[in-house]
Scaffold this motif. Structure first.
Motif, PDB file in Angstrom:
ATOM      1  N   SER A   1      83.629 -40.113 -39.266  1.00  0.00           N
ATOM      2  CA  SER A   1      82.257 -39.621 -39.136  1.00  0.00           C
ATOM      3  C   SER A   1      82.156 -38.671 -37.948  1.00  0.00           C
ATOM      4  O   SER A   1      82.815 -38.869 -36.935  1.00  0.00           O
ATOM      5  CB  SER A   1      81.316 -40.813 -38.923  1.00  0.00           C
ATOM      6  N   THR A   2      81.267 -37.694 -38.069  1.00  0.00           N
ATOM      7  CA  THR A   2      81.038 -36.780 -36.948  1.00  0.00           C
ATOM      8  C   THR A   2      80.077 -37.376 -35.918  1.00  0.00           C
ATOM      9  O   THR A   2      79.771 -36.731 -34.917  1.00  0.00           O
ATOM     10  CB  THR A   2      80.522 -35.432 -37.450  1.00  0.00           C
TER      11      THR A   2
ATOM     12  N   ILE B   1      82.327 -38.259 -43.462  1.00  0.00           N
ATOM     13  CA  ILE B   1      82.732 -37.006 -44.107  1.00  0.00           C
ATOM     14  C   ILE B   1      84.113 -37.098 -44.736  1.00  0.00           C
ATOM     15  O   ILE B   1      84.520 -36.164 -45.441  1.00  0.00           O
ATOM     16  CB  ILE B   1      82.660 -35.837 -43.097  1.00  0.00           C
TER      17      ILE B   1
END
Length: 125
Positions: free
Chosen positions: A99-100, A113
């Motif tokens: 995940s960002t 993502i």
């Protein structure tokens, strides 16, 4: 392109332990929060645990608290999930995600993502 691969699944007895690993590639690992989800037959993907980018903060699903522990090694691009006191209800395919997010607040599948293909965990009674 970010790529993650899970390993370490298998068969365990109730009360036993397993450790899952997730290898990250295709990006700068320390720029991603990481998480684990699981899916049992007939159920939606369930949040298991997440860890912040530097690894200082973690978050767990309610049924995993006190039994599971997520950790990461930013030097080795690895995230691990130690699972203890397993029950048959933990039987599922476990997925690692990137995940960002900066924090460990990535608790929804849409927060991620990239996903691995999953690793099967089966707990016998």
């Amino acid at each position: 392109q970010v790529h993650v691969v899970e390993s370490g699944g298998g068969l365990a007895r109730a009360g036993g332990s397993l450790e899952l690993s997730c290898e990250f590639s295709g990006g700068i690992f320390s720029e991603y929060a990481m998480g684990w989800f699981r899916r049992s037959p007939g159920k939606e993907r369930e949040f298991v645990a997440s860890i912040s980018r530097p690894g200082l903060h973690t978050k767990y699903g309610d049924s995993m608290k006190g039994r599971f522990a997520i950790s990461r090694d930013n030097a080795k691009n690895l995230v691990r999930l130690q699972m203890n006191s397993l029950t048959p209800e933990d039987t599922a395919v476990y997925y690692c995600g990137a995940s960002t997010f900066v924090t460990a607040q990535a608790i929804r599948p849409t927060d991620y993502i990239a996903w691995g293909q999953g690793t099967q965990v089966t707990v016998s009674s």
